[in-house]
Design a protein around this motif. Structure first.
Motif, PDB file in Angstrom:
ATOM      1  N   ARG A 152       0.843  -1.200   0.000  1.00 43.29           N
ATOM      2  CA  ARG A 152       0.000   0.000   0.000  1.00 43.29           C
ATOM      3  C   ARG A 152       0.881   1.254   0.000  1.00 43.29           C
ATOM      4  O   ARG A 152       1.990   1.224   0.544  1.00 43.29           O
ATOM      5  CB  ARG A 152      -0.896   0.003   1.253  1.00 43.29           C
ATOM      6  N   PRO A 153       0.382   2.355  -0.604  1.00 44.16           N
ATOM      7  CA  PRO A 153       1.157   3.603  -0.578  1.00 44.16           C
ATOM      8  C   PRO A 153       1.540   3.968   0.861  1.00 44.16           C
ATOM      9  O   PRO A 153       0.732   3.786   1.784  1.00 44.16           O
ATOM     10  CB  PRO A 153       0.194   4.640  -1.162  1.00 44.16           C
ATOM     11  N   TYR A 154       2.734   4.443   1.053  1.00 46.25           N
ATOM     12  CA  TYR A 154       3.254   4.872   2.354  1.00 46.25           C
ATOM     13  C   TYR A 154       3.364   3.706   3.353  1.00 46.25           C
ATOM     14  O   TYR A 154       3.575   3.922   4.525  1.00 46.25           O
ATOM     15  CB  TYR A 154       2.386   5.968   2.996  1.00 46.25           C
ATOM     16  N   GLY A 155       3.176   2.477   2.909  1.00 44.20           N
ATOM     17  CA  GLY A 155       3.137   1.365   3.863  1.00 44.20           C
ATOM     18  C   GLY A 155       2.079   1.626   4.918  1.00 44.20           C
ATOM     19  O   GLY A 155       2.281   1.366   6.105  1.00 44.20           O
ATOM     20  N   ALA A 156       0.933   2.168   4.466  1.00 43.55           N
ATOM     21  CA  ALA A 156      -0.096   2.645   5.401  1.00 43.55           C
ATOM     22  C   ALA A 156      -0.798   1.483   6.109  1.00 43.55           C
ATOM     23  O   ALA A 156      -1.012   0.419   5.526  1.00 43.55           O
ATOM     24  CB  ALA A 156      -1.113   3.500   4.657  1.00 43.55           C
ATOM     25  N   GLU A 157      -1.132   1.713   7.370  1.00 42.63           N
ATOM     26  CA  GLU A 157      -1.915   0.776   8.183  1.00 42.63           C
ATOM     27  C   GLU A 157      -2.890   1.602   9.014  1.00 42.63           C
ATOM     28  O   GLU A 157      -2.489   2.561   9.674  1.00 42.63           O
ATOM     29  CB  GLU A 157      -1.008  -0.015   9.154  1.00 42.63           C
ATOM     30  N   GLU A 158      -4.165   1.222   9.006  1.00 42.38           N
ATOM     31  CA  GLU A 158      -5.162   1.978   9.781  1.00 42.38           C
ATOM     32  C   GLU A 158      -5.613   1.180  11.002  1.00 42.38           C
ATOM     33  O   GLU A 158      -5.441  -0.030  11.051  1.00 42.38           O
ATOM     34  CB  GLU A 158      -6.366   2.311   8.889  1.00 42.38           C
ATOM     35  N   GLY A 159      -6.171   1.891  11.978  1.00 39.41           N
ATOM     36  CA  GLY A 159      -6.673   1.238  13.187  1.00 39.41           C
ATOM     37  C   GLY A 159      -5.563   0.572  13.984  1.00 39.41           C
ATOM     38  O   GLY A 159      -5.714  -0.537  14.494  1.00 39.41           O
ATOM     39  N   MET A 160      -4.444   1.253  14.091  1.00 37.59           N
ATOM     40  CA  MET A 160      -3.243   0.636  14.659  1.00 37.59           C
ATOM     41  C   MET A 160      -2.927   1.136  16.068  1.00 37.59           C
ATOM     42  O   MET A 160      -3.329   2.214  16.492  1.00 37.59           O
ATOM     43  CB  MET A 160      -2.039   0.947  13.758  1.00 37.59           C
ATOM     44  N   ALA A 161      -2.158   0.325  16.762  1.00 39.04           N
ATOM     45  CA  ALA A 161      -1.568   0.715  18.038  1.00 39.04           C
ATOM     46  C   ALA A 161      -0.054   0.604  17.896  1.00 39.04           C
ATOM     47  O   ALA A 161       0.449  -0.219  17.120  1.00 39.04           O
ATOM     48  CB  ALA A 161      -2.068  -0.196  19.155  1.00 39.04           C
ATOM     49  N   LEU A 162       0.657   1.459  18.629  1.00 41.40           N
ATOM     50  CA  LEU A 162       2.125   1.445  18.585  1.00 41.40           C
ATOM     51  C   LEU A 162       2.642   1.685  19.999  1.00 41.40           C
ATOM     52  O   LEU A 162       2.228   2.639  20.663  1.00 41.40           O
ATOM     53  CB  LEU A 162       2.641   2.511  17.611  1.00 41.40           C
ATOM     54  N   ALA A 163       3.513   0.804  20.463  1.00 40.58           N
ATOM     55  CA  ALA A 163       4.022   0.890  21.828  1.00 40.58           C
ATOM     56  C   ALA A 163       5.503   1.244  21.833  1.00 40.58           C
ATOM     57  O   ALA A 163       6.263   0.828  20.960  1.00 40.58           O
ATOM     58  CB  ALA A 163       3.818  -0.438  22.547  1.00 40.58           C
ATOM     59  N   VAL A 164       5.888   2.034  22.845  1.00 40.96           N
ATOM     60  CA  VAL A 164       7.269   2.510  22.979  1.00 40.96           C
ATOM     61  C   VAL A 164       7.827   2.031  24.312  1.00 40.96           C
ATOM     62  O   VAL A 164       7.147   2.090  25.335  1.00 40.96           O
ATOM     63  CB  VAL A 164       7.304   4.059  22.953  1.00 40.96           C
ATOM     64  N   LYS A 165       9.046   1.511  24.266  1.00 41.26           N
ATOM     65  CA  LYS A 165       9.736   1.167  25.519  1.00 41.26           C
ATOM     66  C   LYS A 165      11.214   1.514  25.377  1.00 41.26           C
ATOM     67  O   LYS A 165      11.839   1.180  24.368  1.00 41.26           O
ATOM     68  CB  LYS A 165       9.569  -0.319  25.809  1.00 41.26           C
ATOM     69  N   ASP A 166      11.760   2.177  26.374  1.00 39.07           N
ATOM     70  CA  ASP A 166      13.183   2.554  26.383  1.00 39.07           C
ATOM     71  C   ASP A 166      13.617   3.221  25.080  1.00 39.07           C
ATOM     72  O   ASP A 166      14.697   2.942  24.544  1.00 39.07           O
ATOM     73  CB  ASP A 166      14.065   1.320  26.637  1.00 39.07           C
ATOM     74  N   GLY A 167      12.759   4.098  24.574  1.00 37.87           N
ATOM     75  CA  GLY A 167      13.150   4.896  23.409  1.00 37.87           C
ATOM     76  C   GLY A 167      13.031   4.191  22.075  1.00 37.87           C
ATOM     77  O   GLY A 167      13.379   4.767  21.047  1.00 37.87           O
ATOM     78  N   THR A 168      12.560   2.937  22.073  1.00 36.03           N
ATOM     79  CA  THR A 168      12.389   2.260  20.786  1.00 36.03           C
ATOM     80  C   THR A 168      10.957   1.775  20.617  1.00 36.03           C
ATOM     81  O   THR A 168      10.179   1.719  21.572  1.00 36.03           O
ATOM     82  CB  THR A 168      13.361   1.063  20.611  1.00 36.03           C
ATOM     83  N   ILE A 169      10.626   1.466  19.378  1.00 37.66           N
ATOM     84  CA  ILE A 169       9.290   0.928  19.089  1.00 37.66           C
ATOM     85  C   ILE A 169       9.277  -0.521  19.554  1.00 37.66           C
ATOM     86  O   ILE A 169      10.051  -1.355  19.062  1.00 37.66           O
ATOM     87  CB  ILE A 169       8.974   1.034  17.584  1.00 37.66           C
ATOM     88  N   ALA A 170       8.426  -0.813  20.533  1.00 35.70           N
ATOM     89  CA  ALA A 170       8.424  -2.146  21.139  1.00 35.70           C
ATOM     90  C   ALA A 170       7.393  -3.071  20.496  1.00 35.70           C
ATOM     91  O   ALA A 170       7.556  -4.293  20.498  1.00 35.70           O
ATOM     92  CB  ALA A 170       8.141  -2.025  22.637  1.00 35.70           C
ATOM     93  N   TRP A 171       6.342  -2.486  19.968  1.00 37.02           N
ATOM     94  CA  TRP A 171       5.278  -3.304  19.356  1.00 37.02           C
ATOM     95  C   TRP A 171       4.477  -2.404  18.442  1.00 37.02           C
ATOM     96  O   TRP A 171       4.290  -1.226  18.719  1.00 37.02           O
ATOM     97  CB  TRP A 171       4.363  -3.871  20.452  1.00 37.02           C
ATOM     98  N   LEU A 172       3.996  -2.950  17.327  1.00 34.71           N
ATOM     99  CA  LEU A 172       2.959  -2.250  16.570  1.00 34.71           C
ATOM    100  C   LEU A 172       2.106  -3.271  15.850  1.00 34.71           C
ATOM    101  O   LEU A 172       2.583  -4.334  15.451  1.00 34.71           O
ATOM    102  CB  LEU A 172       3.545  -1.190  15.631  1.00 34.71           C
ATOM    103  N   GLY A 173       0.833  -2.958  15.738  1.00 41.51           N
ATOM    104  CA  GLY A 173      -0.085  -3.868  15.086  1.00 41.51           C
ATOM    105  C   GLY A 173      -1.509  -3.384  15.263  1.00 41.51           C
ATOM    106  O   GLY A 173      -1.744  -2.340  15.874  1.00 41.51           O
ATOM    107  N   PRO A 174      -2.454  -4.144  14.702  1.00 42.82           N
ATOM    108  CA  PRO A 174      -3.852  -3.746  14.872  1.00 42.82           C
ATOM    109  C   PRO A 174      -4.254  -3.833  16.343  1.00 42.82           C
ATOM    110  O   PRO A 174      -3.768  -4.706  17.076  1.00 42.82           O
ATOM    111  CB  PRO A 174      -4.624  -4.763  14.032  1.00 42.82           C
TER     112      PRO A 174
END
Ligand code: NIG
Ligand code: FE
Length: 416
Positions: free
Chosen positions: A32-54
């Motif tokens: 998909r354009p921009y590698g787009a994902e909708e309805g998502m959650a994104l988690a941060v731990k210690d300055g890095t992306i720890a999880w992302l997904g629906p």
């Protein structure tokens, strides 16, 4: 034995921050354009992306802070991979001269141009240089920039070049931003050397060990051009940089075709920059070497250049295209990545998606930061920009409007 309770079995994820109800422009190719994902959650731990997904797939977790984005778009933090942000004085008077017909090269040959900024930069104390750079850096940060490359090149002797690079390092300590520095001693011949280019180049090469030993430079850059250094001189500098293990990048083929792109590729350069006059062999050599094309539409616009960089050839051959402001007092007094994206689309016919990739994924590659920055992926830095827009194409669409809601660098929200 008792059947185990899956809820108790499952470890609870401990997160610092959890964004929900987000639309993500991950900039990872997912069809998909921009590698787009909708309805998502994104988690941060210690300055890095720890999880992302629906949101529906969220694991058992405990987040210290919960931030519902209400459908806002999140992109990777923007990366300005080519700037001369640290300098003294300004060159508004040259702008006026150019409007009466003088060209950039004529002004340079008459002792203005880079030489004028060298005089002003040398005259400034380290603290004065730092103060002068602050508003420019802050303007970038207010548009969601989280990584900035800063070059030296207005000092032209060891003491003064080191002063510029120390200012760049101090900015990194003062602001929530990652700074990468490039040593650009080979920007112009220092005035003390008159016409003795080769002599000055020897001096630049002699500066390298001290610059490297003091950790002042992440890369070595040069200006290969009729008004600057020849390809042979550039090659001599690059060989010395290679011996010290420093990556190289090059101002190449900006005003004329000297084969700069192919030269950069021959040394495995991280990037070749400008590239308006790059020929077909240059493009092929960059493709083979994995050298990123950094396009600088601000300088193209300011100099009223008419020769377009070979964008279609870069596309065909799969050369990653990055964009940058080139923020400098002469050819690009520009501190807006968003305006730069618009210029790239309007003048170079990049798509808005290519423009955003140019300030994220491909800019990270141009700085050798592809493994840690430039996309929204687990394990990468939580450098994040949140925008009040309906579609990602809006970032390149407007001129002079900033829809940034806020940005985070390494998971820390910035107040500016
Ligand atoms: O990227 N091309 C050389 N260097 C800068 C301009 C520097 C100046 O004019 O002060 C550039 O365009
Ligand atoms: Fe530049």
């Amino acid at each position: 034995p008792e059947p185990s309770d899956p809820q108790l079995d499952q470890e609870e994820e401990q997160w610092d921050l959890l964004f929900t109800d987000a639309r993500l422009a991950t900039m990872v190719s997912n069809g998909r354009p921009y590698g787009a994902e909708e309805g998502m959650a994104l988690a941060v731990k210690d300055g890095t992306i720890a999880w992302l997904g629906p949101a529906s797939a969220l694991p058992h977790h405990n987040a210290e802070r919960l931030v519902p984005l209400e459908g806002r778009w999140m992109t990777p933090g923007l990366i300005d991979c080519h700037t001369h942000l640290v300098y003294g004085g300004n060159r508004a008077a040259e702008f006026e001269l150019r409007l009466t017909g003088a060209t950039y090269q004529e002004i340079a040959r008459a002792g203005g141009g880079i030489a004028a900024t060298v005089t002003a930069t040398r005259a400034a104390s380290e603290d004065e240089l730092l103060e002068a750079a602050r508003p420019r850096l802050e303007t970038l940060l207010r548009e969601g920039v989280t990584v900035v490359e800063i070059k030296s090149g207005y000092g032209l002797n060891l003491e003064q070049e080191a002063k510029m690079l120390r200012v760049a390092r101090r900015l990194a300590a003062d602001y929530p931003v990652t700074i990468r520095t490039s040593f650009l001693g080979a920007h112009a011949v220092a005035p003390e050397y008159g016409q003795d280019r080769a002599g000055y180049l020897d001096a630049v090469i002699a500066m390298l060990p001290s610059i490297a030993a003091n950790g002042l430079a992440d890369a070595v850059d040069a200006f290969c051009e009729g008004i600057a250094f020849t390809p042979d001189e550039t090659a001599r500098l690059f060989a010395a940089a290679r011996d010290l293990g420093l990556p190289v990048k090059l101002h190449a083929d900006q005003l004329s075709d000297l084969g700069g792109a192919a030269l950069a590729a021959r040394f495995g350069a991280l990037s070749a920059d400008h590239l308006e006059y790059t020929n077909a062999e240059g493009v092929a050599a960059m493709a083979a070497a994995g050298t990123v094309a950094v396009l600088l539409p601000g300088a193209f616009y300011v100099l009223r250049e008419t020769q377009l960089p070979p964008v279609e050839a870069f596309r065909r051959q799969g050369v990653p295209m990055a964009l940058a402001t080139d923020c400098n007092p002469g050819s690009a007094p520009l501190t807006s990545p968003l305006l730069t994206m618009n210029l790239a689309c309007t003048l170079f016919r990049l798509t808005p998606e290519e423009a955003l990739a140019g300030f994220t994924r491909n800019a990270a590659l141009a700085l050798g930061l592809g493994a840690s920055h430039g996309t929204l992926e687990v394990g990468k830095a939580a450098d994040l920009a949140v925008w009040d827009i309906e579609r990602p194409g809006e970032l390149a669409y407007r001129l002079g409007f900033n829809p940034l809601a806020y940005a985070l660098q390494a998971g820390k929200q910035r107040q500016l």
